[in-house]
Write an enzyme that holds these catalytic residues in place. Structure first.
Site, mmCIF file in Angstrom:
data_model
loop_
_atom_site.group_PDB
_atom_site.id
_atom_site.type_symbol
_atom_site.label_atom_id
_atom_site.label_comp_id
_atom_site.label_asym_id
_atom_site.label_seq_id
_atom_site.Cartn_x
_atom_site.Cartn_y
_atom_site.Cartn_z
ATOM 1 N N ARG A 57 -16.088 3.979 128.794
ATOM 2 C CA ARG A 57 -16.555 3.390 127.536
ATOM 3 C C ARG A 57 -15.436 2.864 126.644
ATOM 4 O O ARG A 57 -15.497 1.763 126.115
ATOM 5 C CB ARG A 57 -17.368 4.408 126.724
ATOM 6 C CG ARG A 57 -18.814 4.479 127.093
ATOM 7 C CD ARG A 57 -19.298 5.901 126.949
ATOM 8 N NE ARG A 57 -18.622 6.734 127.919
ATOM 9 C CZ ARG A 57 -19.067 6.938 129.158
ATOM 10 N NH1 ARG A 57 -20.196 6.419 129.523
ATOM 11 N NH2 ARG A 57 -18.386 7.671 130.017
ATOM 12 N N THR A 58 -14.413 3.681 126.447
ATOM 13 C CA THR A 58 -13.394 3.286 125.475
ATOM 14 C C THR A 58 -12.679 2.022 125.952
ATOM 15 O O THR A 58 -12.518 1.056 125.205
ATOM 16 C CB THR A 58 -12.397 4.442 125.243
ATOM 17 O OG1 THR A 58 -13.136 5.595 124.864
ATOM 18 C CG2 THR A 58 -11.398 4.102 124.146
ATOM 19 N N LYS A 86 7.888 4.301 139.104
ATOM 20 C CA LYS A 86 9.317 4.213 139.456
ATOM 21 C C LYS A 86 10.167 5.029 138.499
ATOM 22 O O LYS A 86 11.398 5.004 138.579
ATOM 23 C CB LYS A 86 9.784 2.754 139.401
ATOM 24 C CG LYS A 86 9.035 1.801 140.298
ATOM 25 C CD LYS A 86 9.616 0.388 140.110
ATOM 26 C CE LYS A 86 8.794 -0.660 140.815
ATOM 27 N NZ LYS A 86 9.186 -2.014 140.394
ATOM 28 N N ARG A 107 -4.288 5.107 125.785
ATOM 29 C CA ARG A 107 -4.817 6.450 126.051
ATOM 30 C C ARG A 107 -3.808 7.156 126.936
ATOM 31 O O ARG A 107 -3.334 6.592 127.925
ATOM 32 C CB ARG A 107 -6.172 6.379 126.752
ATOM 33 C CG ARG A 107 -6.613 7.730 127.268
ATOM 34 C CD ARG A 107 -8.031 7.744 127.763
ATOM 35 N NE ARG A 107 -8.965 7.694 126.655
ATOM 36 C CZ ARG A 107 -10.290 7.824 126.812
ATOM 37 N NH1 ARG A 107 -10.794 7.996 128.016
ATOM 38 N NH2 ARG A 107 -11.090 7.777 125.765
ATOM 39 N N HIS A 135 -8.936 11.237 118.484
ATOM 40 C CA HIS A 135 -9.594 10.055 119.053
ATOM 41 C C HIS A 135 -10.226 9.285 117.887
ATOM 42 O O HIS A 135 -11.448 9.255 117.728
ATOM 43 C CB HIS A 135 -10.645 10.520 120.067
ATOM 44 C CG HIS A 135 -11.112 9.485 121.040
ATOM 45 N ND1 HIS A 135 -10.917 8.129 120.850
ATOM 46 C CD2 HIS A 135 -11.774 9.608 122.229
ATOM 47 C CE1 HIS A 135 -11.450 7.476 121.881
ATOM 48 N NE2 HIS A 135 -11.972 8.347 122.719
#
Ligand code: NCD
Length: 309
Positions: A57-58, A86, A107, A135
């Site tokens: 969703r986000t 890396k 995120r 959030h």
């Protein structure tokens, strides 16, 4: 009110007046979010979407929001396909996104990662969840959903249910609901209680949250039941998770005791917390709530990149 260039790291960085402004702005975005009108306010702008943790969703609602505004999105949903593999540092990754775009949504599994990213970027950083931290954009869409359905937040009785320890959405929401003078009831397994830090933030705003384990009794006069998933990925050991998963389940039998006007919310994804039979009841609001991510994120992207409607 000026949002241009601002980072959105924690809901605590915003005053009630500023939050009201964002929520009003979001309302104006609803028809565009549904594709009913055409708007090109962010034409030529680029959003970097950096997801170091899974998301449906986000990430998709941020991408939809940017596209609906006429902007474009670059980024990744799988960090193993980037130079992180890396050994590149987060700060160097952020420096690159800063050079390539006009705003960054991030995120990350580590609490504080978004705040750190903001130190390395000149463009706005939008925190899409930092570990068990905060959030804020989810919080804004949660507030938007409650206001749209209930017309006000003040004095609403809101149950926050489930994993209050690791759930970042409820950390942000408990603070914001206190700011608006809602009544808070916390229901969780004993080992997953709301962190003291968050409880203290609520108290500082004049809200005294109540805790109970009796969900059946609590829903009798509640206005909002906000359920959360037990955050499996944050548990130090699987056995502890197995002990608490399935502690609470919302089904039609439970809802027989509910106030008729009760709305059931959930940031999603749900696992076992809400029986799919609830989807067909008038209490279920979680899918509408998920849609609200688009207008709210359209408003935020417009505001931080300095565009007015
Ligand atoms: C939540 C999250 O990622 O914190 N989901 C979301 O953003 N809609 C809740 C969760 O993962 O349980």
């Amino acid at each position: 009110m000026n949002f241009r260039g601002r980072d959105i790291i924690s809901i605590k960085d915003f005053s009630k007046e500023e939050i009201n402004y964002i929520l009003n702005y979001s309302k104006k975005m609803v028809s565009y979010a549904k594709g009913e009108g055409h708007i090109e306010k962010l034409k030529g702008k680029v959003l970097s979407s950096l997801f170091f943790e899974p998301s449906t969703r986000t990430r998709l609602s941020f991408e939809s929001a940017m596209n609906r505004l006429g902007g474009r999105v670059i980024g990744f949903a799988d960090p193993t396909a980037t130079s992180q593999k890396k050994g590149e540092s987060l700060s160097d990754t952020i420096r690159m996104a800063d050079a390539y775009s006009d705003a960054i949504v991030i995120r990350h599994p580590q609490e504080g990662a978004a705040r750190l990213a903001a130190e390395f970027a000149d463009i706005p950083i939008l925190n899409a969840g930092d570990g068990a931290g905060r959030h804020p954009t989810q919080c804004l869409l949660d507030l938007f959903t409650i206001i749209t359905e209930k017309k006000k937040i003040e004095k609403q009785k809101v149950i926050l249910l489930g994993d209050l320890k690791y759930g970042r959405t409820v950390h942000s929401l408990a603070y914001a609901l206190s700011l608006y003078g809602a009544e808070l009831i916390f229901v969780s397994p004993e080992t997953l209680k709301m962190p003291k830090e968050v409880v203290n933030e609520c108290k500082e705003l004049g809200t005294e949250p109540h805790s109970t384990s009796n969900l059946e009794k609590a829903i009798k006069d509640a206005d909002v039941l906000y359920a959360t998933r037990i955050q499996k990925e944050r548990f130090p050991d699987a056995e502890e998770y197995n002990r608490v998963v399935g502690t609470y389940k919302i089904d039609n039998h439970l809802l027989k005791n509910a106030n008729d006007k009760l709305i059931v919310m959930h940031p999603l994804p749900r696992v076992t917390e809400i029986d799919p039979e609830v989807d067909r009841t008038h209490h279920a609001l979680y899918f509408k709530q998920a849609f609200n991510g688009v207008p709210v994120r359209m408003a935020l992207l417009s505001l931080v990149t300095g565009e007015k409607i």
